[in-house]
Design a protein around this motif. Structure first.
Motif, PDB file in Angstrom:
ATOM      1  N   LEU A 486       0.830  -1.205   0.000  1.00  0.00           N
ATOM      2  CA  LEU A 486       0.000   0.000   0.000  1.00  0.00           C
ATOM      3  C   LEU A 486       0.863   1.253   0.000  1.00  0.00           C
ATOM      4  N   VAL A1448      -3.943  -5.517  -4.030  1.00  0.00           N
ATOM      5  CA  VAL A1448      -2.923  -4.718  -3.342  1.00  0.00           C
ATOM      6  C   VAL A1448      -1.530  -5.190  -3.752  1.00  0.00           C
ATOM      7  N   TYR A1469      -7.165   5.205  -5.792  1.00  0.00           N
ATOM      8  CA  TYR A1469      -6.937   4.553  -4.497  1.00  0.00           C
ATOM      9  C   TYR A1469      -8.237   4.399  -3.720  1.00  0.00           C
ATOM     10  N   VAL A1473      -8.538  -0.435  -3.880  1.00  0.00           N
ATOM     11  CA  VAL A1473      -8.007  -1.059  -2.665  1.00  0.00           C
ATOM     12  C   VAL A1473      -8.116  -0.122  -1.462  1.00  0.00           C
ATOM     13  N   PHE A1477      -9.135  -0.828   2.448  1.00  0.00           N
ATOM     14  CA  PHE A1477      -8.199  -0.505   3.519  1.00  0.00           C
ATOM     15  C   PHE A1477      -8.858   0.447   4.523  1.00  0.00           C
TER      16      PHE A1477
END
Length: 1897
Positions: A486, A1448, A1469, A1473, A1477
């Motif tokens: 990440l 990821v 983003y 993913v 997150f």
């Protein structure tokens, strides 16, 4: 009978005949020996045909049938003499038995086989004579040439079918005769040659019969198709083909024959790509212009367009590698050579199999083969290419080019241990493809050289070890399993957030921007370079595993960056620290100044470059300067250069829009962060740091001498978590508002009710003509009012056939009744009436309302008309009544009668002109007139009889008398002559003596319509009543006012395919499935009848049954039974529903083509204006069908269809039935064939395409051999890849098998395809996003939640992603791809194992990286089914979350995160993913917050801080300690759903919907889903284990057992929920707060809500979840499962032990075990804190107290072990064991009692100890499970398993007891039923019947 009815009737007859007698529609056996030739014999396609012919002629001549069977047996014997193939022995045995049966019928006589040849030849002649072959052909040809067949296509089809069947048998007879003997009689030989010409159209073909006679299909009559076929012909420069190379006699050799011979492509691959290229060229030509009909030729521009589109990726590949393409100059390439290159590329692509996932590898192959071809072109005679004919094994592209590559890829795929091996241990598809991104690929040579690239890995015993010899490393990226990806992928985001946090914190602590603050803010410089250094460190770490094989330049760059940023971080940090040390207020520090200058220069340079790159011209300039070494070096250092990801910039205006969007989001986020998160903690933090020594309640290790570090961390940790996730919340809020405004701008939701449909209906024809009809040149020329009215009528006439077809389809789908259909249908408006006739549902009861107004007689003419005109539909009804009555009376009356009508109407017109209608006519008598007219119309619509005619004449006379005596008050003297004639005729009884009874169809239609207009007294404002029909009509009519591209004629539109992958899901419900009852006695049929009661009644009416018919009556009728199966299947998530929906595209194209052809003045049509709007023949027109086939293809890729056929699975029969019902449907499948080589059975794999055959089975069109098993990676993308070669067209729509489509939406497909030519940015679109409607939302509350959530994302969310964010990806079906763009770039999905588990989204990633553009369009929608049960939903969300966890790690996400500009990177983003997150971070925030509170409570710091804050009156500190924390702001994520409701439903309905959802506990469901996503996302990144989850997609009405729910949710929800509850209990017991209970509730309410939601949601949303009898059964089942011991072969659903072993399967790696151990250490804080709070320890903080607690815990464990000692081991000393157990128990109880009595130990301490030891035990258990191999070696595993069972039993009881308690109260079960099925109740459905046992079915 219409074509549809005829085809349906044939289908029913065929199906029933097969089911009853095993005979198909042509009286050939559908099953038996003729339908089951083994796959290993399938290479010889003659066997099946011979056996079918044998059955066909059995009744004619059994001896001939015997000859054919014996010949088939001999063919099978020659193919497999030892019967070693699968199923061959059984086949031969069965065939031998058939032959014996035929011999037995010969009355015991011997058979002279020497006469078989003569018998066969004689029978050939007899069979021709019996079937009148010549006459049969002549009749068919006469019918075809006469043109009469367009009105009677059924007759033509019957004759064609009969002719084909006869000639198919003759073809088999001739073939067998030719194989048996060469001495065929001359007469028979001549017949066979003559008949052969008539069997040419029996050759299997897909769309264009290129190998059949010219007149075999109407598609060959199109000029563009003939031009394309002609363009492929042999041209002058091609070498001659050898004489022995066979060409079908029906066509001349062409380019593809040359390529076939030279490179050894497979025959069917050549045939497939020949049609593919022809269609590409013909469609490309039709988009430019239609060629001349006489000698059609392709335009150079059309060929050039196809050439550049098809080879665009190859041209870019050559440019990237700086190599010369195979042509020197593009201008020098002739048209023929361009077609030759295109053909070569597609032949390579068509046979490449799995290598199609390697697009640049295909470029490499094409490059060398094209060069090879150029050399061969210089020769006179064609020669086989060296690369495809090595070693004298024959010419085979597959064997010599593809197979070596495939074998290496397959060997690497086998090394992934079925997805369990680390990604770094094997090369995936991307690794192989990226090898061809550098010039090193040319080391492979041509033909292939044996290099390290072809090195096959050796299978490793330990697949968990990523190292090992015998394998080649990764290419340019390694997918290490780590959360660090990440940061690695999105480092700019994290650097930005951390630097902003640092800056805001500095400002908050300093209070203002004074000089000190600015100096501290300059510390951002070291922070930046240190974080960049960390990024470079990750570059080094993440490339581990690829250093030996990746490019040296890439490795050099990594280490150069590492050295650069390492040195820079040291240098910048040193400058800053040194400068700060030397800084003095009034002095100047040179070092500090140097630091400032360095920072300004670097920041200025970065800003300047970033600003400059926002302009496309600068990007182009940079690309041009990329050849300069300095520029290239700088760019290379900034960013690794890849083949993909270049030029990912947007035009300046688009950049400005999404920049403004993100500036708004970031402003809101940082304002919130500063004022509500950071600033409030500044003062409390200073206070805590400056505090003196604090007395801790426990033995402190960290904070006592470190400024209370843990206390500060406990306050700041939740703030930091919220700071990291709140950007997603603000993005969600602002994107929702933005999307709402965009939707409003696009006019979404303007028509959201039937009232709106009624009110705007008169605008629909004009809007339809503007948007969905081909532009007509004469529409805009109308200017005068009269012309405007005429234009409206013309528009209505052209609109009506489309509208009526929509309504008819709604009726066929059983959404409306026959009566509703009649009211909704629109007249053709092709007659002479001077007005538009509207559907009756608009005009119903309006005549009676107008009559009532007129009868009042209180108004003048102007006032009267003004009141009527207030309601447009009332005005339309009055006008239509007025003009229609005149038309009818004028037509049925002659002489004086017609004169009277004309006289009356002239007087009315004069009165209207004078404004005296209310004076000249007695309007109060209008009811008398209306009653007579109604009676007359009722008579006229019946058939003419003498008696009826007398009554009709009498009625007309009554009408005359009423008008003359009661109504008419005009002065007759003005027209005295006419009136006297009429009066005299009346007196002489001559008036109306004879009526012209209506016989003309149009007049009869007007009579019927007027009668309905006068008899329908009820309002039709609620028509249609069905909610789905309303929704569809509302959306369709609303879309007519939305912006969409202008459509083109069907002939000029882009062509497209629809593509559906299928595995083994339900195709068509069988009667057994429909009638099978679950444990509650509920069948699927009963469920559907109750869920869709109105549709069930409509279905019964459609098949001619009474609505009260008993189900068993339907089962007696085979026809009705088949109809019932389809009706039920169309309401489930079945393939049948999907196929029906997608075939609407073809139906729409046929209708559009048919009407456009007529409207264009086609002289061949020769029709009148009235016929121009008649759609009776649109499905019968060969031209319309051919045009639709030219533009539309539907391929369903049924991966295991061949296996299903062999095994006799019902899915295979149902798929065949769908093909029979839909002639344009094509089915692709992988056929596994066993062949014998050297006495061994080898498996071969073929990619096959079939279509419906005449005999009710499938006909093989293409069979292309594959290099091996195509399933090397994920199944679905491999399934798509093998079949994509059979798709056609410019575009391809991906459709899943749980989707649906609607006819009215199919009409808009032409508009959607035109979006490819519209301006959507700097690049043309490559994927068109399409809106989805979730059709499962009405089943239950859970289905409604999923539907609303999905709708919010696929509409509002994707709307914003496409515009302005320019970051929409492909999120699954039903997006439309630029087909050629994607098939030349790797396909429409990725297939590497596990990493591409979410295969669809990678198509969007790949498209974007390759300079594609993804858009979104909401004027068209496709239906979508979703999971409707909680367990189904959880499995689906788990799969998606796991897929995101794998994303990821992927190189696609890394490159997008690196190569997007900053703002697009943010968009990417937070919508991929980052969403998951942030979801996980939301849960972690709760944990961090509660563990912080637990620390403050257990350590005593919280109480001391509160006390000091109260003494010092520090309100800021008090607030900080008692904050509720803002993770509760997650409720704002519901805003998108609310705004979506408001936009599309209206404010009031939106509020009601939202409140209803809340009452149905949607928040509980969404909180539960939060846990699901968090668990699977986190576990996938930590341990892997993501896999495809089959959810079933069925109807969920059964009760889920307690044990099943426990197994599914124990580790994902229950454990975590109990952990949160323990934290809350600890905080309640030991926390300190001034607000008391209220303060605790405010602080903990959201955490309690989350914990309880995670624990009880599965039972809250479980049907019959609170029914006592079910609870008792569940408890018994759960205890049996818990206590049943596992063993070999025992599944997890049978035994707790087996399930527990499965739950630990993800802990496979050392890294995973260590991480699990670290995470489990948190459970020990409970015991450490609580033991110091016990009364018995007397405030001691000695470490011995904690040690003593472990002694007590060890004794408890020992005691537990004593009582759970294995009975098997103790069988010999049972008495002693019982004695020891009894003594142990007594000693334990006595010791506890003594301790309580004689020490400070209290009962509260005992309870607290339990609270302390339970988490500790769980922590020990988790660590022991992580180190399972070690525990087994130590002999502790059985004890650990016993403790684990105890814990699971305890957790189960915590959950079970409240559920059981509430089950005692019957009203709870009733409430739950209402809760789950409220949507159904609101529609008046009887769900309560579903949940109660029923025996009615």
């Amino acid at each position: 009978m219409s074509r549809v009815e005829d085809r349906w009737e044939r289908l029913v007859r065929a199906a029933l005949m097969r089911e009853r007698t095993g005979i198909d529609s042509l009286r050939w056996p559908a099953g038996g020996i003729a339908g089951n030739v083994p796959s290993s014999l399938a290479n010889n396609r003659d066997i099946d045909a011979i056996l079918r012919a044998a059955d066909e002629i059995q009744d004619d001549d059994a001896n001939i049938s015997r000859i054919l069977c014996e010949h088939a047996y001999s063919l099978a014997q020659n193919l497999d003499p030892n019967s070693e193939g699968r199923g061959v022995l059984q086949f031969k045995t069965g065939l031998n038995s058939v032959i014996k049966q035929k011999l037995a019928k010969k009355d015991g006589g011997t058979i002279d086989r020497s006469q078989d040849f003569a018998r066969l030849a004689e029978f050939y002649k007899l069979y021709r004579e019996k079937n009148n072959v010549d006459q049969l052909c002549r009749e068919e040809m006469e019918l075809r040439e006469s043109g009469a067949f367009t009105g009677n296509l059924g007759e033509l089809e019957r004759k064609t079918v009969k002719r084909k069947r006869v000639f198919a048998t003759l073809k088999v007879l001739g073939m067998v005769l030719g194989q048996l003997t060469q001495e065929i009689p001359a007469e028979v030989k001549q017949m066979m040659e003559s008949d052969a010409a008539m069997t040419k159209d029996l050759i299997a073909y897909n769309i264009i019969p290129l190998d059949a006679p010219t007149g075999a299909n109407a598609i060959l009559s199109f000029a563009e198709v003939r031009a394309a076929v002609s363009a492929l012909k042999y041209f002058t420069g091609l070498p001659r083909l050898p004489e022995e190379f066979s060409i079908p006699p029906t066509r001349n050799p062409d380019m593809l024959d040359f390529l076939h011979y030279v490179f050894g492509f497979q025959k069917d691959n050549v045939a497939n790509q020949r049609e593919h290229v022809v269609l590409l060229l013909s469609n490309g030509q039709s988009q430019l212009s239609i060629p001349d009909e006489t000698e059609p030729k392709l335009d150079e521009d059309a060929v050039r367009e196809v050439f550049l589109k098809s080879l665009d990726n190859y041209i870019k590949w050559c440019s990237y590698l700086c190599i010369q393409p195979v042509w020197i100059s593009l201008d020098a390439v002739s048209k023929e050579e361009k077609i030759l290159f295109v053909s070569l590329y597609f032949l390579i692509w068509g046979e490449a199999a799995n290598i199609r996932f390697l697009p640049e590898c295909l470029c490499y192959i094409f490059h060398h083969m094209a060069r090879e071809m150029n050399e061969i072109l210089k020769q006179q005679i064609a020669q086989p290419a060296n690369s495809c004919s090595k070693g004298g094994e024959g010419v085979s592209f597959l064997a010599h080019v593809i197979t070596p590559l495939y074998e290496v890829v397959a060997a690497e795929a086998a090394n992934n241990d079925n997805g369990r091996a680390p990604h770094s241990a094997w090369r995936n598809y991307d690794d192989f493809n990226e090898y061809f991104w550098s010039l090193h690929c040319f080391e492979l040579g041509w033909p292939w050289h044996e290099t390290s690239f072809f090195q096959r890995p050796k299978p490793k015993k330990n697949m968990l070890n990523s190292g090992g010899g015998g394998r080649r490393g990764k290419t340019s990226f390694v997918e290490h399993r780590s959360f660090l990806h990440l940061y690695h992928s999105f480092h700019r985001l994290w650097i930005f957030l951390i630097m902003m946090f640092q800056g805001l914190t500095i400002i908050a602590f300093n209070g203002n921007l004074k000089s000190k603050t600015i100096r501290q803010l300059l510390s951002l410089g070291p922070t930046y370079v240190v974080m960049k250094f960390f990024e470079s460190v990750l570059d080094v770490i993440m490339m581990f595993g690829a250093y030996s094989t990746t490019r040296r330049l890439a490795v050099s760059r990594i280490f150069l960056r590492f050295i650069w940023f390492g040195a820079a971080s040291v240098f910048i940090t040193f400058l800053y620290l040194k400068g700060m040390q030397e800084y003095k207020p009034n002095a100047t520090s040179i070092i500090f100044r140097l630091y400032v200058i360095v920072i300004i220069i670097y920041a200025g340079f970065q800003f300047f470059i970033s600003f400059l790159m926002r302009f496309p011209a600068c990007h182009q300039l940079t690309n041009q300067c990329d050849r300069w070494p300095l520029i290239r070096f700088v760019n290379w250092m900034r960013q690794e250069r890849y083949y993909v990801g270049r030029g990912m910039y947007e035009r300046t205006t688009d950049f400005t829009k999404y920049m403004i969007f993100w500036l708004i989001v970031l402003s809101a986020k940082f304002s919130f962060a500063y004022f509500l998160l950071i600033k409030p903690l500044a003062e409390p933090t200073k206070f805590i740091v400056d505090m003196g020594v604090i007395e801790y309640s426990w033995h402190d290790f960290v904070s006592k001498n470190n400024h209370n570090a843990l206390a500060i961390a406990s306050l700041w940790s939740p703030v930091i978590c919220i700071y990291l996730l709140d950007l997603h919340i603000f993005y969600t809020l602002i994107s929702a508002v933005w999307g709402f405004l965009l939707g409003a701008r696009d006019r979404l939701g303007e028509i959201r009710s039937l009232e709106a449909v009624h009110g705007l209906f008169d605008q629909f024809p004009g809007a339809f003509m503007d948007k969905l009809h081909v532009p007509l040149p004469d529409r805009s020329s109308h200017q005068s009012p009269g012309q405007v009215e005429e234009k409206k009528k013309v528009d209505a006439a052209r609109f009506s056939p489309y509208w009526n077809e929509i309504i008819k389809n709604l009726r066929e789908e059983d959404y409306i009744t026959f009566q509703e259909m009649e009211l909704l249908l629109m007249p053709k408006n092709s007659g002479s009436l001077p007005l538009v006739q509207w559907p009756l549902f608009l005009l119903a009861s309006k005549i009676f309302l107008a009559k009532d107004i007129a009868v009042e007689n209180r108004y003048s003419q102007e006032e009267l008309w003004e009141r009527i005109s207030r309601d447009d539909h009332m005005k339309f009804a009055v006008e239509e009544y007025y003009y229609t009555l005149k038309l009818i009376l004028t037509e049925i009356l002659d002489g004086e009668g017609r004169m009277w009508v004309e006289r009356i109407y002239e007087d009315i017109q004069k009165s209207i002109g004078r404004g005296s209608i209310h004076v000249d006519f007695q309007l109060s008598k209008l009811p008398l007139v209306i009653s007579r007219v109604t009676l007359l119309m009722g008579l006229l619509e019946k058939g003419q009889t003498e008696e009826l005619e007398k009554v009709a004449i009498k009625t007309v006379l009554d009408l005359y008398d009423v008008v003359m005596h009661d109504v008419l008050h005009v002065d007759m003297r003005e027209n005295y002559g006419q009136w006297s004639v009429l009066i005299k005729a009346r007196q002489d009884s001559r008036l109306f003596s004879k009526l012209n009874w209506p016989k003309d169809a149009e007049l009869k239609e007007q009579v019927n319509r007027l009668h309905l207009l006068l008899t329908i007294q009820d309002s039709a404002s609620n028509i249609p009543k069905n909610l789905e029909a309303r929704r569809r009509l509302e959306f369709f009519t609303n879309s007519l006012f939305m912006e969409m591209p202008t459509t083109k004629p069907v002939r000029e539109m882009l062509s497209f395919s629809v593509f559906t992958p299928y595995y083994s899901e339900t195709v068509l419900y069988s009667m057994a499935e429909l009638l099978k009852k679950n444990e509650d006695g509920i069948s699927i049929l009963f469920y559907l009848q109750k869920i869709y009661p109105d549709e069930w009644k409509n279905f019964l009416a459609r098949i001619g049954r009474d609505e009260n018919s008993v189900d068993t009556e339907l089962l007696k009728s085979p026809n009705d039974m088949l109809e019932l199966r389809f009706w039920a299947s169309y309401r489930g998530q079945t393939l049948a529903r999907t196929v029906r929906g997608m075939m609407y595209y073809r139906k729409a194209l046929m209708l559009q083509s048919y009407l456009e052809r007529i409207a264009s003045g086609d002289t061949e049509a020769a029709v009148s204006r009235r016929e121009a709007t008649d759609t009776q023949g649109f499905e019968l027109s060969p031209e319309a069908r051919a045009q639709a086939d030219l533009k539309f293809t539907y391929v369903v890729t049924c991966q295991i269809y061949g296996k299903q056929k062999e095994e006799g699975k019902p899915q295979a029969d149902d798929i065949a039935r769908l093909m029979q019902k839909n002639e344009a449907l094509r089915v692709a499948f992988i056929d596994e064939v066993e062949t014998l080589k050297a006495g061994k059975v080898h498996r071969e794999y073929y990619s096959k395409l079939v279509k419906a055959d005449l005999n009710g089975k499938d006909k093989e069109i293409y069979s292309i051999k594959l290099p091996g098993n195509p399933k090397l990676g994920e199944g679905k993308p491999e399934n798509q890849n093998h079949a994509i070669i059979f798709t056609r067209g410019n575009a391809i729509q991906t459709i899943d098998m749980n989707q649906d489509n609607y006819f009215e939406e199919a009409l808009k497909m032409r508009n959607l395809l035109e979006e490819f030519h519209c301006d959507h940015g700097i690049r043309p679109p490559t994927i068109l996003g399409v809106r989805e409607h979730v059709f499962t939302g009405s089943v239950s509350s859970l289905a409604s939640f999923m539907s609303n959530q999905e709708t919010s994302f696929v509409t509002l969310g994707q709307r914003v992603l496409a515009n302005p964010l320019k970051c929409r990806m492909h999120y699954g079906h039903p997006d439309v791809f630029d087909r050629v763009f994607h098939i030349t770039r790797g396909g429409i999905s990725k297939a590497s194992r596990v990493i591409n588990i979410s295969e669809d989204i990678y198509a969007g990633f790949n498209s974007t990286l390759r300079q594609g553009n993804v858009t979104h369009h909401e004027y068209i929608q496709v239906g979508k089914g979703r999971d409707v049960g909680l367990n189904q939903i959880a499995l689906f969300e788990g799969k998606v979350a796991g897929g995101n966890g794998e994303q990821v790690l992927s190189r696609d996400v890394y490159r997008l995160g690196q190569l997007f500009d900053f703002f697009r990177m943010l968009s990417f983003y937070f919508t991929t993913v980052g969403f998951y997150f942030c979801t996980m971070l939301t849960v972690l925030t709760v944990y961090v917050f509660l563990y912080g509170k637990a620390y403050l409570a257990l350590s005593g710091v919280g109480e001391i801080l509160q006390e000091r804050a109260r003494i010092t009156k520090n309100s800021a500190l008090t607030t900080a300690l008692n904050t509720q924390f803002l993770f509760q702001i997650g409720v704002f994520t519901a805003v998108p759903m609310v705004l979506g409701f408001i936009l599309e439903q209206g404010f009031l309905r939106a509020v009601v919907s939202f409140i209803t959802m809340q009452l149905q506990l949607c928040s509980v469901f969404f909180t539960f889903s939060l846990g699901t996503r968090t668990h699977y996302f986190g576990r996938t990144i930590l341990h892997g284990g993501a896999r495809y989850q089959a959810t079933g997609r069925g109807f969920v009405v059964r009760h889920i057992k307690f044990s099943e729910n426990y197994r599914l949710y124990s580790r994902s929800h229950f454990v975590k929920g109990i952990e949160v509850m323990l934290l809350l209990v600890v905080y309640l017991a030991y926390g300190y707060g001034e607000g008391g209970a209220l303060s605790y509730i405010l602080v903990s309410i959201s955490s309690w809500f989350m914990a309880l939601s995670w624990l009880y949601t599965p039972y809250l949303f479980n049907p019959s979840g609170f029914e006592w009898q079910k609870i008792v059964e569940d408890f018994r089942d759960w205890t049996n499962w818990l206590l049943y011991r596992g063993g070999i072969g025992v599944k997890g659903e049978e035994s707790w032990e087996a399930w527990w072993e499965e739950e630990l399967a993800h802990l496979r790696t050392l890294r995973g075990r260590i991480l699990e151990t670290i995470l489990s250490l948190r459970f020990f804080i409970f015991q450490y804190g609580i033991v110091y709070k016990l009364d018995v320890e007397r405030h001691s903080t000695s470490l011995a107290v904690y040690g003593l607690s472990w002694v007590v815990l060890a004794m408890l464990i020992l005691l537990f072990k004593v009582f759970t000692f294995s009975q098997k081991i103790s069988v010999n000393f049972q008495l002693l064991l019982r004695f020891i157990q009894g003594v142990s128990l007594l000693l334990a109880l006595a010791g506890l009692a003594i301790a309580i009595a004689f020490t400070d130990l209290s009962v509260t301490d005992v309870l607290a100890s339990i609270l302390a030891f339970v988490p500790t035990g769980w922590g020990i258990l988790c660590i022991a499970a992580a180190w399972k191999p070690l525990m087994k070696k130590l002999g502790l595993w059985k004890s650990i398993r016993s403790i684990a069972r105890l814990y699971d039993a305890g957790m189960g009881m915590i959950i079970f007891i409240p559920v059981a308690f509430f089950s005692w109260f019957p009203f709870v079960s009733t409430f739950q039923t209402r809760l789950m099925f409220n949507q159904a109740f609101s529609r008046g459905l009887e769900i309560s019947l579903i949940l109660a046992p029923n025996t009615g079915i």
